[in-house]
Write a protein that holds these residues in place. Structure first.
Motif, PDB file in Angstrom:
ATOM      1  N   TYR A 166      20.678 -10.383   6.356  1.00 42.70           N
ATOM      2  CA  TYR A 166      21.406  -9.121   6.231  1.00 42.70           C
ATOM      3  C   TYR A 166      20.939  -8.095   7.260  1.00 42.70           C
ATOM      4  N   GLU A 167      21.849  -7.215   7.631  1.00 39.84           N
ATOM      5  CA  GLU A 167      21.473  -6.031   8.399  1.00 39.84           C
ATOM      6  C   GLU A 167      20.957  -5.008   7.389  1.00 39.84           C
ATOM      7  N   VAL A 168      19.697  -4.668   7.496  1.00 41.64           N
ATOM      8  CA  VAL A 168      19.034  -3.865   6.467  1.00 41.64           C
ATOM      9  C   VAL A 168      18.586  -2.533   7.066  1.00 41.64           C
ATOM     10  N   LYS A 169      18.897  -1.443   6.340  1.00 43.34           N
ATOM     11  CA  LYS A 169      18.418  -0.126   6.765  1.00 43.34           C
ATOM     12  C   LYS A 169      17.823   0.594   5.564  1.00 43.34           C
ATOM     13  N   VAL A 170      16.625   1.153   5.780  1.00 42.55           N
ATOM     14  CA  VAL A 170      15.894   1.855   4.739  1.00 42.55           C
ATOM     15  C   VAL A 170      15.919   3.349   5.032  1.00 42.55           C
ATOM     16  N   PHE A 171      16.301   4.147   4.039  1.00 43.96           N
ATOM     17  CA  PHE A 171      16.359   5.602   4.190  1.00 43.96           C
ATOM     18  C   PHE A 171      15.212   6.226   3.397  1.00 43.96           C
ATOM     19  N   GLU A 172      14.380   7.013   4.083  1.00 45.03           N
ATOM     20  CA  GLU A 172      13.190   7.609   3.490  1.00 45.03           C
ATOM     21  C   GLU A 172      13.262   9.132   3.580  1.00 45.03           C
ATOM     22  N   ALA A 173      12.950   9.798   2.457  1.00 47.25           N
ATOM     23  CA  ALA A 173      13.042  11.259   2.415  1.00 47.25           C
ATOM     24  C   ALA A 173      11.904  11.947   3.179  1.00 47.25           C
ATOM     25  N   LEU A 174      10.727  11.324   3.212  1.00 45.37           N
ATOM     26  CA  LEU A 174       9.569  11.955   3.834  1.00 45.37           C
ATOM     27  C   LEU A 174       9.476  11.606   5.321  1.00 45.37           C
ATOM     28  N   HIS A 175       8.504  12.224   5.984  1.00 48.32           N
ATOM     29  CA  HIS A 175       8.373  12.011   7.432  1.00 48.32           C
ATOM     30  C   HIS A 175       7.528  10.800   7.773  1.00 48.32           C
ATOM     31  N   GLN A 176       6.922  10.159   6.777  1.00 55.65           N
ATOM     32  CA  GLN A 176       6.179   8.925   6.991  1.00 55.65           C
ATOM     33  C   GLN A 176       6.714   7.841   6.071  1.00 55.65           C
ATOM     34  N   LEU A 177       6.575   6.589   6.509  1.00 57.40           N
ATOM     35  CA  LEU A 177       7.083   5.458   5.741  1.00 57.40           C
ATOM     36  C   LEU A 177       5.995   4.898   4.826  1.00 57.40           C
ATOM     37  N   GLY A 178       6.421   4.392   3.670  1.00 58.31           N
ATOM     38  CA  GLY A 178       5.489   3.751   2.758  1.00 58.31           C
ATOM     39  C   GLY A 178       5.552   4.256   1.339  1.00 58.31           C
ATOM     40  N   GLY A 179       6.279   5.366   1.102  1.00 52.89           N
ATOM     41  CA  GLY A 179       6.413   5.876  -0.262  1.00 52.89           C
ATOM     42  C   GLY A 179       5.065   6.188  -0.884  1.00 52.89           C
ATOM     43  N   VAL A 180       4.851   5.714  -2.101  1.00 54.89           N
ATOM     44  CA  VAL A 180       3.621   6.010  -2.833  1.00 54.89           C
ATOM     45  C   VAL A 180       2.381   5.502  -2.098  1.00 54.89           C
ATOM     46  N   LEU A 181       2.560   4.522  -1.221  1.00 51.27           N
ATOM     47  CA  LEU A 181       1.420   3.995  -0.467  1.00 51.27           C
ATOM     48  C   LEU A 181       0.830   5.049   0.457  1.00 51.27           C
ATOM     49  N   VAL A 182       1.675   5.987   0.931  1.00 45.01           N
ATOM     50  CA  VAL A 182       1.155   7.031   1.823  1.00 45.01           C
ATOM     51  C   VAL A 182       0.924   8.358   1.122  1.00 45.01           C
ATOM     52  N   TYR A 183       1.747   8.700   0.111  1.00 44.67           N
ATOM     53  CA  TYR A 183       1.557  10.015  -0.506  1.00 44.67           C
ATOM     54  C   TYR A 183       0.702   9.963  -1.767  1.00 44.67           C
ATOM     55  N   GLY A 184       0.608   8.789  -2.391  1.00 47.07           N
ATOM     56  CA  GLY A 184      -0.037   8.738  -3.692  1.00 47.07           C
ATOM     57  C   GLY A 184      -1.438   8.166  -3.722  1.00 47.07           C
ATOM     58  N   ILE A 185      -1.741   7.219  -2.839  1.00 41.91           N
ATOM     59  CA  ILE A 185      -3.025   6.519  -2.896  1.00 41.91           C
ATOM     60  C   ILE A 185      -3.945   7.057  -1.811  1.00 41.91           C
ATOM     61  N   PRO A 186      -5.135   7.506  -2.160  1.00 48.63           N
ATOM     62  CA  PRO A 186      -6.022   8.140  -1.173  1.00 48.63           C
ATOM     63  C   PRO A 186      -6.486   7.193  -0.063  1.00 48.63           C
ATOM     64  N   GLU A 187      -6.863   7.795   1.036  1.00 50.41           N
ATOM     65  CA  GLU A 187      -7.335   7.064   2.206  1.00 50.41           C
ATOM     66  C   GLU A 187      -8.544   6.199   1.876  1.00 50.41           C
ATOM     67  N   PHE A 188      -9.407   6.662   0.976  1.00 47.10           N
ATOM     68  CA  PHE A 188     -10.622   5.888   0.677  1.00 47.10           C
ATOM     69  C   PHE A 188     -10.327   4.617  -0.099  1.00 47.10           C
ATOM     70  N   ARG A 189      -9.124   4.501  -0.630  1.00 47.97           N
ATOM     71  CA  ARG A 189      -8.705   3.251  -1.280  1.00 47.97           C
ATOM     72  C   ARG A 189      -7.766   2.443  -0.410  1.00 47.97           C
ATOM     73  N   LEU A 190      -6.948   3.137   0.389  1.00 48.91           N
ATOM     74  CA  LEU A 190      -5.928   2.450   1.176  1.00 48.91           C
ATOM     75  C   LEU A 190      -5.721   3.185   2.502  1.00 48.91           C
TER      76      LEU A 190
END
Length: 463
Positions: A166-190
């Motif tokens: 499939y031709e796949v396109k992902v639309f993200e509201a924030l300026h970085q990709l990854g969802g909870v992986l970038v906004y929710g989990i701290p750097e010291f864990r991930l």
């Protein structure tokens, strides 16, 4: 089995607790090649591997571990990547003790195989050798699928859909990709740059397109995607970012935050770094209300920002829903745990700022619907904890925007999208999975839902 049992589980080296409580560098150092090869020899290669059944994406765990006993990282990665596009992420944040490792037969009388640490080792190896990894042969089928949100559910779904052609396109509201992986989990864990961005890059390499700063429901709607923009199906993987509060007096005082806002500021906006223009409210004494992984992330972040950090939880430690590893790390770092304690009021000063939180002592009664013993208030047990910041880590629910702007999409009383086991919703052509369906859960469960939805979308569009 005798050979495996003679070898103790290989420990993973970590930062010293006194040092890591002052920085945002990763706590765990992971395995060296020699440590990974040795730990791999502990696997019994069971004929009926319970670990595979306990994994939400059904990684063929004994098979990839066997390749490590042969010092064949490429072979191990080839096995893992059939089912999981984010092994470095999952090796770090999955609750293995409740899933693969919890089902390991060696854990009955001893310590289970360190499946998570071995998966992380293979994932980190793959990141370092990304240019050498073979790409699957993909034949395009001429159909388009849009995905809402770039968190783990969508990343897993996008990976499988791309492999289906499939031709796949992902639309993200924030300026970085990854969802909870970038906004929710701290750097010291991930770590974001060294892990999340690299594994998203691999998904891009399959031909998946991403567009940031798009709020589906505002920029355009799901109806627009289907009716005007030429997409044949849509997957909603927008997570659960709407925080919950207790509804007690004083929650509107300055210094009261949701864990969602607090962690987003710290993780996505680098508020812990004095070089960034996105400061976070620094408290001298921070109380975090809740007992899940998000509560542990928030309290450990507060500790690293210099505060005396306290967890307040209404049940006992035995009922804490957070991973045992996260609780252990928090204690090592000096976090204070006040169990069987429930807040009833946030106290403020004459300027409208937090000065404390009034609590009551609790005791446990009979089990409730969750299977945990019901907390009950002790009469006349009120007391006050002095603090200047209160963080509510009580769970989250999906943003109502998607429901409000999508015709025929049913949600339940919690605001979660109603979906079948395969991700089908009440709106034809629209599928959903992850936290937007279940409410806040784990990364790997979201990925499992994304993979099921990809299969269902493929079957739907193939008819």
């Amino acid at each position: 089995m005798a050979k495996a049992n003679r070898i103790p589980r290989v420990p993973v080296k970590e930062q010293d607790p006194a040092e890591r409580a002052k920085n945002f560098e990763e706590v765990s150092h992971g395995y060296s090649p020699e440590e990974a090869y040795l730990e791999a020899t502990r696997c019994l290669n069971c004929s009926n591997p319970r670990c595979v059944g306990a994994c939400p994406v059904h990684i063929q765990i004994p098979q990839f571990i066997y390749h490590l006993t042969e010092k064949d990282e490429m072979g191990a990665y080839a096995i893992i990547s059939q089912d999981n596009s984010l092994p470095s992420v999952c090796g770090r944040v999955c609750p293995q003790e409740k899933q693969c490792e919890g089902a390991c037969i060696l854990g009955i009388k001893g310590q289970p195989v360190a499946c998570g640490s071995l998966e992380r080792y293979v994932g980190d190896w793959a990141i370092r050798h990304q240019s050498e990894l073979p790409k699957p042969e993909i034949t395009k089928n001429g159909k388009k699928v849009a995905l809402v949100g770039s968190g783990p559910a969508s990343l897993a779904c996008a990976t499988d859909l791309a492999k289906f052609g499939y031709e796949v396109k992902v639309f993200e509201a924030l300026h970085q990709l990854g969802g909870v992986l970038v906004y929710g989990i701290p750097e010291f864990r991930l770590p974001k740059e060294g892990v999340v961005e690299k594994e998203v890059q691999w998904v891009k390499g399959l031909g998946v397109e991403f567009e940031n700063d798009v709020v589906v429901g505002r920029t355009f709607t799901i109806d627009d995607l289907l009716d005007k923009m030429g997409y044949d199906a849509v997957f909603i993987g927008s997570g659960a970012g709407l925080p919950k509060f207790m509804g007690i007096e004083g929650e509107n005082l300055n210094g009261v935050f949701s864990a969602n806002e607090y962690l987003t500021r710290a993780n996505l906006m680098h508020a812990y770094d004095c070089e960034y223009d996105t400061p976070i409210y620094l408290g001298k004494k921070v109380v975090v209300v809740g007992g899940g992984n998000v509560a542990m992330d928030a309290v450990r972040t507060a500790k690293r920002l210099g505060a005396e950090a306290i967890i307040v939880y209404r049940r006992s430690e035995a009922e804490l829903p957070a991973r045992a590893e996260e609780v252990h790390h928090a204690k090592q770092e000096g976090v204070i745990f006040k169990m069987l304690t429930n807040p009833i009021k946030v106290l403020g000063d004459e300027n409208g700022a937090v000065k404390g939180i009034e609590c009551v002592e609790m005791e446990l009664g009979e089990p409730d619907a969750s299977g945990r013993r019901r907390p009950m208030e002790k009469p006349d047990s009120n007391f006050v904890i002095d603090c200047d910041v209160v963080i509510m880590a009580l769970g989250t629910s999906p943003n109502p925007l998607i429901k409000q702007t999508t015709k025929g999409l049913e949600v339940n009383k919690h605001g979660c999208v109603v979906a079948d086991e395969d991700g089908s919703t009440t709106r034809p052509g629209v599928f959903a999975g992850g936290d937007t369906v279940t409410g806040a859960a784990t990364v790997i469960l979201a990925m499992g839902a994304g993979r099921k939805a990809a299969k269902a979308i493929h079957e739907y569009l193939s008819k």
